[in-house]
Design an enzyme around this catalytic site. Structure first.
Site, short mmCIF file in Angstrom:
data_model
loop_
_atom_site.label_atom_id
_atom_site.label_comp_id
_atom_site.label_asym_id
_atom_site.label_seq_id
_atom_site.Cartn_x
_atom_site.Cartn_y
_atom_site.Cartn_z
N ARG A 96 -23.16 -10.47 68.91
CA ARG A 96 -24.33 -11.01 68.21
C ARG A 96 -25.66 -10.54 68.78
O ARG A 96 -26.64 -10.42 68.07
CB ARG A 96 -24.34 -12.54 68.32
CG ARG A 96 -23.67 -13.22 67.20
CD ARG A 96 -24.04 -14.70 67.20
NE ARG A 96 -22.94 -15.53 66.75
CZ ARG A 96 -22.55 -15.65 65.49
NH1 ARG A 96 -23.18 -14.99 64.55
NH2 ARG A 96 -21.53 -16.41 65.17
N ASP A 120 -21.91 -10.52 51.49
CA ASP A 120 -20.67 -9.75 51.43
C ASP A 120 -20.02 -10.02 50.07
O ASP A 120 -20.38 -9.40 49.08
CB ASP A 120 -19.81 -10.20 52.62
CG ASP A 120 -18.52 -9.45 52.77
OD1 ASP A 120 -18.40 -8.33 52.25
OD2 ASP A 120 -17.60 -9.98 53.42
N GLU A 143 -30.61 -14.78 55.08
CA GLU A 143 -29.21 -14.46 55.38
C GLU A 143 -29.12 -13.14 56.14
O GLU A 143 -29.89 -12.22 55.91
CB GLU A 143 -28.42 -14.31 54.06
CG GLU A 143 -27.58 -15.52 53.70
CD GLU A 143 -26.33 -15.69 54.56
OE1 GLU A 143 -26.29 -15.25 55.72
OE2 GLU A 143 -25.37 -16.29 54.05
N ASP A 144 -28.13 -13.07 57.02
CA ASP A 144 -27.86 -11.81 57.71
C ASP A 144 -27.28 -10.79 56.74
O ASP A 144 -27.75 -9.66 56.65
CB ASP A 144 -26.90 -12.04 58.89
CG ASP A 144 -25.65 -12.85 58.52
OD1 ASP A 144 -25.52 -13.29 57.36
OD2 ASP A 144 -24.81 -13.07 59.41
N PHE A 168 -17.12 -3.42 58.20
CA PHE A 168 -17.45 -4.58 59.01
C PHE A 168 -18.50 -4.19 60.05
O PHE A 168 -18.31 -3.24 60.80
CB PHE A 168 -16.20 -5.14 59.69
CG PHE A 168 -16.41 -6.52 60.21
CD1 PHE A 168 -16.28 -7.62 59.37
CD2 PHE A 168 -16.80 -6.74 61.53
CE1 PHE A 168 -16.51 -8.91 59.83
CE2 PHE A 168 -17.04 -8.03 62.00
CZ PHE A 168 -16.89 -9.11 61.15
P1 IMP Z 1 -19.84 -13.89 51.93
O1 IMP Z 1 -19.71 -15.34 51.62
O2 IMP Z 1 -18.54 -13.17 51.74
O3 IMP Z 1 -20.95 -13.21 51.15
O4 IMP Z 1 -20.19 -13.72 53.47
C1 IMP Z 1 -20.54 -14.79 54.24
C2 IMP Z 1 -20.74 -14.52 55.69
O5 IMP Z 1 -19.67 -13.75 56.24
C3 IMP Z 1 -21.99 -13.76 56.05
O6 IMP Z 1 -23.15 -14.55 56.01
C4 IMP Z 1 -21.64 -13.34 57.46
O7 IMP Z 1 -21.93 -14.37 58.36
C5 IMP Z 1 -20.15 -13.06 57.35
N1 IMP Z 1 -19.93 -11.61 57.19
C6 IMP Z 1 -19.73 -10.92 56.05
N2 IMP Z 1 -19.60 -9.60 56.29
C7 IMP Z 1 -19.74 -9.46 57.64
C8 IMP Z 1 -19.71 -8.32 58.52
O8 IMP Z 1 -19.57 -7.13 58.13
N3 IMP Z 1 -19.89 -8.57 59.85
C9 IMP Z 1 -20.06 -9.83 60.34
N4 IMP Z 1 -20.11 -10.92 59.55
C10 IMP Z 1 -19.94 -10.73 58.21
MG MG Z 2 -24.27 -15.55 57.46
#
Ligand code: IMP
Ligand code: MG
Length: 178
Positions: free
Chosen positions: A167, A105, A101-102, A154
């Site tokens: 990206r 969050d 995963e990148d 962010f």
């Molecule tokens: P989560 O389900 O809230 O943990 O986040 C899911 C996805 O939201 C991550 O895999 C990212 O692709 C995107 N995301 C969350 N935070 C960021 C950010 O700060 N910048 C860009 N994409 C984000």
């Molecule tokens: Mg992601």
């Protein structure tokens, strides 16, 4: 007409800092899995640079596959329902699966993805995330390997986008609007 606010990028991790961290993570992963084959499962699209760099440091013992998830909700606040939009091509039963995963969050995506994949009975199921925002977590979910913990901001670059922009920046930056 929507007013476009000026955007300012504040570098958080340089390309060099990212490369050093990916080296470190690859070292830990190599040590933990030894000679065993590992499926590197990239979560599209944000993980593609990370997976590419990590994969080249683990070369001969890894297989690559991808999933894409979509969460249905109003805008940025998801309902918490995550579905698989693009499934894996390979059977993971009795395989070592490492989700790549990148960023983690709220943890919503990962918590659901782990559940969806666990049903398929992999031998092991772990996660490597380059970034984690612990303060933003809503779903408790295990992340075995974390590159950097970051504040609740962010960020963009190195795979992470803002409306499909940024990206391909080689570094990671905090995006400031206005
Ligand atoms: P989560 O389900 O809230 O943990 O986040 C899911 C996805 O939201 C991550 O895999 C990212 O692709 C995107 N995301 C969350 N935070 C960021 C950010 O700060 N910048 C860009 N994409 C984000
Ligand atoms: Mg992601």
């Amino acid at each position: 007409m929507p007013v476009e606010l000026p955007i300012r990028l504040e570098v958080l991790f340089s390309a060099e800092a990212i490369a050093a961290k990916v080296d470190e993570l690859a070292g830990q992963i190599r040590q933990d899995y030894g000679d065993e084959t590992v499926i590197l499962l990239g979560v599209l699209k944000g993980s593609f640079h990370f997976l590419s760099d990590l994969g080249r440091r683990l070369a001969d013992t890894t297989i690559v596959d991808f999933v894409q998830t979509s969460s249905y909700g109003s805008g940025k606040s998801s309902t918490g329902i995550v579905q698989i939009r693009k499934d894996l091509d390979i059977n993971i039963e009795d395989q070592n699966v490492l989700i790549v995963e990148d960023i983690v969050d709220t943890g919503t995506t990962l918590a659901h993805l782990r559940e969806l994949l666990a049903v398929r009975k992999p031998r092991t199921l772990k996660v490597v995330a380059l970034l984690s925002k612990p303060e933003a977590r809503k779903h408790k979910t295990q992340v075995e390997y974390v590159g950097f913990e970051i504040p609740n901001e962010f960020v963009v670059g190195y795979g992470l986008d803002y409306g499909e922009r940024f990206r391909n920046l080689p570094y990671i930056a905090i995006l400031h609007e206005g």
